[in-house]
Every structure is written in structure tokens, then in C-alpha cells.
Design an enzyme around this catalytic site. Structure first.
Site, PDB file in Angstrom:
ATOM      1  N   ARG A 111     -40.416  24.987  -5.856  1.00 48.52           N
ATOM      2  CA  ARG A 111     -39.529  23.921  -5.262  1.00 48.52           C
ATOM      3  C   ARG A 111     -39.441  23.001  -6.019  1.00 48.52           C
ATOM      4  O   ARG A 111     -40.371  22.550  -7.045  1.00 48.52           O
ATOM      5  CB  ARG A 111     -40.501  23.659  -3.782  1.00 48.52           C
ATOM      6  CG  ARG A 111     -40.125  24.738  -2.677  1.00 48.52           C
ATOM      7  CD  ARG A 111     -40.967  24.484  -1.359  1.00 48.52           C
ATOM      8  NE  ARG A 111     -40.563  23.550  -0.861  1.00 48.52           N
ATOM      9  CZ  ARG A 111     -41.061  23.324   0.438  1.00 48.52           C
ATOM     10  NH1 ARG A 111     -42.129  23.929   0.898  1.00 48.52           N
ATOM     11  NH2 ARG A 111     -40.578  22.230   1.157  1.00 48.52           N
TER      12      ARG A 111
ATOM     13  N   SER B 106     -35.778  15.539  -0.476  1.00 53.47           N
ATOM     14  CA  SER B 106     -36.880  15.633   0.322  1.00 53.47           C
ATOM     15  C   SER B 106     -37.261  14.166   0.611  1.00 53.47           C
ATOM     16  O   SER B 106     -37.536  13.626  -0.445  1.00 53.47           O
ATOM     17  CB  SER B 106     -37.989  16.698  -0.234  1.00 53.47           C
ATOM     18  OG  SER B 106     -39.175  16.559   0.553  1.00 53.47           O
ATOM     19  N   SER B 107     -37.625  14.044   1.794  1.00 56.06           N
ATOM     20  CA  SER B 107     -38.371  12.591   2.010  1.00 56.06           C
ATOM     21  C   SER B 107     -39.832  12.645   1.669  1.00 56.06           C
ATOM     22  O   SER B 107     -40.367  11.422   1.489  1.00 56.06           O
ATOM     23  CB  SER B 107     -38.254  12.407   3.557  1.00 56.06           C
ATOM     24  OG  SER B 107     -39.144  13.238   4.162  1.00 56.06           O
ATOM     25  N   GLN B 108     -40.296  13.818   1.226  1.00 52.48           N
ATOM     26  CA  GLN B 108     -41.659  13.992   0.712  1.00 52.48           C
ATOM     27  C   GLN B 108     -42.249  12.980  -0.451  1.00 52.48           C
ATOM     28  O   GLN B 108     -43.165  12.672  -0.577  1.00 52.48           O
ATOM     29  CB  GLN B 108     -42.212  15.455   0.686  1.00 52.48           C
ATOM     30  CG  GLN B 108     -42.206  16.284   1.847  1.00 52.48           C
ATOM     31  CD  GLN B 108     -42.429  17.495   1.594  1.00 52.48           C
ATOM     32  OE1 GLN B 108     -42.046  18.095   0.505  1.00 52.48           O
ATOM     33  NE2 GLN B 108     -42.684  18.329   2.796  1.00 52.48           N
TER      34      GLN B 108
ATOM     35  N   SER C 111     -34.046  13.053   7.090  1.00 51.28           N
ATOM     36  CA  SER C 111     -35.067  13.066   7.702  1.00 51.28           C
ATOM     37  C   SER C 111     -35.749  11.771   7.600  1.00 51.28           C
ATOM     38  O   SER C 111     -37.053  11.630   7.325  1.00 51.28           O
ATOM     39  CB  SER C 111     -36.149  14.164   6.764  1.00 51.28           C
ATOM     40  OG  SER C 111     -35.482  15.320   7.057  1.00 51.28           O
TER      41      SER C 111
ATOM     42  N   ASP D 202     -36.321  21.490  10.404  1.00 48.92           N
ATOM     43  CA  ASP D 202     -37.369  22.283  10.694  1.00 48.92           C
ATOM     44  C   ASP D 202     -36.818  23.032  12.104  1.00 48.92           C
ATOM     45  O   ASP D 202     -37.362  24.080  12.396  1.00 48.92           O
ATOM     46  CB  ASP D 202     -38.615  21.966  10.779  1.00 48.92           C
ATOM     47  CG  ASP D 202     -39.474  21.549   9.279  1.00 48.92           C
ATOM     48  OD1 ASP D 202     -38.990  22.250   8.527  1.00 48.92           O
ATOM     49  OD2 ASP D 202     -40.369  20.941   9.358  1.00 48.92           O
TER      50      ASP D 202
ATOM     51  N   LYS E  78     -36.637  25.589   1.539  1.00 49.43           N
ATOM     52  CA  LYS E  78     -38.035  25.176   2.113  1.00 49.43           C
ATOM     53  C   LYS E  78     -39.285  26.713   1.645  1.00 49.43           C
ATOM     54  O   LYS E  78     -38.850  26.900   0.690  1.00 49.43           O
ATOM     55  CB  LYS E  78     -37.870  25.457   3.645  1.00 49.43           C
ATOM     56  CG  LYS E  78     -37.034  24.171   4.174  1.00 49.43           C
ATOM     57  CD  LYS E  78     -38.247  23.032   4.481  1.00 49.43           C
ATOM     58  CE  LYS E  78     -37.672  22.001   4.931  1.00 49.43           C
ATOM     59  NZ  LYS E  78     -38.599  20.798   5.338  1.00 49.43           N
TER      60      LYS E  78
END
Length: 421
Positions: A119, A162-164, A190, A304, A331
Site C-alpha cells: 500500500r 488517504s486521510s490516514q 474522507s 468503506d 484497500k
């Protein structure tokens, strides 16, 4: 690799929705960075949450697990006691803990398995170059080893991957000696996950200033403050039971916070727009058997939900289009390809686009053998699809639900699902 056979049957009854995995990750990290003792209540030790708790223990934080709660003796000054962190298959664990590791100045290695190994982490690699942080990886894949000290400053981050990454930086930057800014260089997707981060941090005494999701201002020299925290029910897991109620009989989902900031609360508006009969009360959501119709679903703020909404689309009148969902390709598996492949196997009329799915609904599906793609949400979505199948569904590698919802099959049976292992 366990396979299960599900005989078609409607689901009916009351269910306590498991706690939010997203909020559990955040609460464990905030408590770990607090000086003092915090008690986190209503927590399930899924594989992802185990990865985050063990990762935080690597920084010298004391964690005592009980049945459904966790006692955390946090530290504002981290001391590395284990320099190898196994994130298993949890993207949140990996992306949240990398900036925290850079508070120690020590060499730390991150490893994982499954799709997590590949990822993307380019957002952090750019940051490492700007900050002079040493790193090495395996041809762009895990394991990743980092060494260096995170310095305050301005961080430029893409918002459409990705907001991560933004959340990971938010956790670490308040503990630095100077102020920092996170500048989002594309439209932020997100946003709900960022809201959860900012809200959880504020509950532990740390402030982030949100300037219209384009810029986040974070003062340095802040301190996390320990507290007791209860994790609320998870709308992304409730979504499976809400759709099960719509397709089958009647399912009442309890222990949900109807004022929640969770982005996946969007499930309520989406299914209502599709014509579902859903009753919303102060602390529960009741989904009743209904005939739904296809609509256009923008998944940019609720990625999700794509697997379970694909199932509902496949059993709704007319055409459902899912758009702005390209990110779900990175994902646990390529979820667009997975849902297209597995739903087509059981007779759905579905096609894949670059950023979504086009689904022409039917009144029922055939059944047959489907694969989970080693992805918890694919397995759970296909289990719900069984309600409207003419023949049994066999799901291979069904144990993958442990990643987020270890009790899923037990709950499925409790609501009347007929399962043979």
C-alpha cells in the site's frame, strides 16, 4: 483457511453494534501519548486494534487488556523498547505510527503482511526527503526502516490518497517544540475521518485548527491529558446489518451515536434515498424489509461502504452507479474488482468503471462459491447477499472477518443466519 456455507434465510432481531474501529485506534494512540492513566471502554480486540496496541507498547507505553476495555498508562516522552513494529494488515496502524516513531529519533522498522506490504506511502517519503529523515524499504514496499527526528514546519499532503497520512501527522505534531501546518494540496476525501481525529484529540486535551479542510494549524508544546473514554458503535459495521434488514425482515441496530462524526453514518441517508424503510431513534436504527431503487452514490466520503452498497444495488430496482470510489482499489484488496467479480459469480448484472461500479438490479441472485479476497468487508458483504440468493453461498477464507469484526459469524447466526462451516 475456513470456508463457510450459508443457506439463504432472512435476518431478524436486535443487535448491539460493535465499537468503532476508527475511534478505537485513535483513542488508544491519544491515551498512549498522555501522561497518566486512561481507561478505554467498549473495545474489541480485532486484528487491527491488536496491531495498534502492540505498536504503542513498542514505545514503552503500558497497556493492560481486559475483556472489553483497556487500561493505558501513557507517556509524553516516548522511549523505544522494541524497534520492530508489526502492523499485520492494518493501514491505520502503519500510517498513524510512522510519525510517532519519528518522535523518538531512534531507528524503527515497520513490517506487515497481505496487501499492506504494497500500500502506498509516497506521501511520507516526500516528507522524509524534505525533513532529512533517513529511510529504506524493499523496492517501495515493506519492510520500511526510518531514522530521524520529526521537526515542526509546513507539511504538504495530497488529500485524495488517504486521510490516514494527515491523521498520523496530527497525532505527532502537537508534541514538537514549534508550531506546524498541514497544507492539503488536492481536494480532501474522507473528511469524516479527519473530523474523528480532531474530535478525539480534543477530548484528550490537544487542539487542531481546521481551516476549511485545506489547511490545519497545530500549535507545538501541547500535552495530551489522560481520561476515560468509551468507544461508540461503528456505522461501517452497522451498514451490513442495515442492508440485511432491508433485504430480509427487520434488524434493529443498537448502541449507535446518531450525532456521530463518523463518515459512514452516510449509510442512513443513502438507503433512505434508495427508498428503504429505516426508522431512526435516539440510540438505535431499525431497518425493515423494503424494495429499494437504484441511485447514484458518491463514495468519496464513505469508501468503506462500497462493498455493502454494491450488494444493495444488485438487489434494487433499476440502475445503481457508485462513483468517486477509485481509492478503494488500494484497500485490503481492489474492492471494485472484487465486488464486480464475486457479485457476477452469483448472477448480478454489474460492471466496473475506473472509479466505481454500474449495477443493474435484480430481484434475486443465484448463489454459488465466492471468495473473500482476504478482505473482511468483501466476506461480510457477500454474507449479506446470501439473504436474496436462490441457492446457498459458500465463502472461502471466511475467517478474514477477524480483521475488524471477530464476532461477525456469531452475530449472523444470532439473527437467524444458517451457517455450516
Amino acid at each position: 483457511m475456513k470456508n463457510i456455507k450459508i443457506t439463504p434465510s432472512p435476518l431478524k432481531g436486535d443487535i448491539n453494534i460493535p465499537p468503532s474501529k476508527s475511534l478505537a485506534h485513535r483513542a488508544v494512540i491519544c491515551a498512549g501519548l498522555s501522561s497518566g492513566i486512561s481507561n478505554i471502554d467498549n473495545i474489541i480486540f480485532s486484528e487491527d486494534i491488536k496491531a495498534t496496541t502492540m505498536g504503542m507498547e513498542s514505545f514503552g507505553i503500558e497497556i493492560n487488556r481486559k475483556d472489553e476495555s483497556i487500561n493505558i498508562k501513557g507517556k509524553s516522552q516516548l522511549k523505544l523498547i522494541k524497534n520492530n513494529i508489526n502492523c499485520n494488515e492494518s493501514g491505520s496502524t502503519l500510517r498513524f505510527l510512522i510519525p510517532i516513531a519519528l518522535l523518538t529519533g531512534e531507528e524503527v522498522s515497520f513490517e506487515g503482511r497481505g496487501k499492506l506490504v504494497s500500500r502506498p506511502l509516497d506521501v511520507y517519503y516526500e516528507m522524509f526527503k524534505d525533513q532529512g529523515i533517513e529511510y529504506k524499504n524493499n523496492n517501495g514496499q515493506l519492510p520500511l526502516t526510518v531514522k530521524g527526528i520529526l521537526k515542526p514546519g509546513t507539511f504538504y499532503v495530497k488529500g485524495n490518497i488517504s486521510s490516514q497520512f494527515i491523521t498520523g501527522l496530527m497525532f505527532a505534531l502537537p508534541l514538537l517544540a514549534g508550531d506546524s501546518k498541514i497544507m492539503v494540496t488536492t481536494e480532501l476525501e474522507s473528511k469524516g475521518y479527519i473530523d474523528l481525529t480532531i474530535d478525539c484529540m480534543s477530548k484528550f486535551g490537544v487542539k487542531v485548527e481546521n481551516k476549511d479542510y485545506k489547511e490545519f494549524y497545530i500549535k507545538g508544546n501541547q500535552n495530551y491529558i489522560s481520561r476515560n473514554y468509551r468507544v461508540e458503535g461503528d456505522f461501517s459495521q452497522a451498514a451490513f446489518w442495515i442492508v440485511a434488514g432491508i433485504l430480509g425482515a427487520n434488524v434493529k441496530c443498537k448502541d449507535l451515536n446518531l450525532k456521530s462524526l463518523q463518515g459512514d453514518k452516510a449509510i442512513l441517508n443513502i438507503v433512505k434515498e434508495m427508498g428503504a424503510n429505516v426508522k431512526v431513534s435516539k440510540d438505535f436504527v431499525e431497518a425493515c424489509e423494503s424494495q429499494t431503487k437504484g441511485i447514484v452514490i458518491d463514495a468519496s466520503e464513505c469508501p468503506d461502504l462500497v462493498p455493502i452498497l454494491s450488494v444493495l444495488g444488485a438487489l434494487s430496482e433499476g440502475t445503481t452507479r457508485i462513483i468517486n470510489a477509485e481509492r478503494v482499489r488500494i484497500k485490503e484488496c481492489d474492492r471494485l474488482k472484487a465486488m464486480k467479480t464475486e457479485l457476477a459469480k452469483v448472477g448480478a448484472d454489474i460492471e466496473e468503471t475506473q472509479d466505481g461500479l454500474i449495477i443493474r438490479g435484480k430481484s434475486s441472485l443465484k448463489g454459488g462459491v465466492v471468495d473473500s479476497w482476504n478482505d473482511h468487508r468483501i466476506a461480510m458483504a457477500m454474507a449479506v447477499a446470501s439473504i436474496k440468493c436462490e441457492e446457498p453461498i459458500i465463502i472461502t477464507n471466511s475467517e478474514v472477518v477477524k480483521k475488524s469484526y471477530p464476532e461477525f459469524w456469531k452475530d449472523f447466526k444470532m439473527l437467524g443466519g444458517i451457517i455450516d462451516e
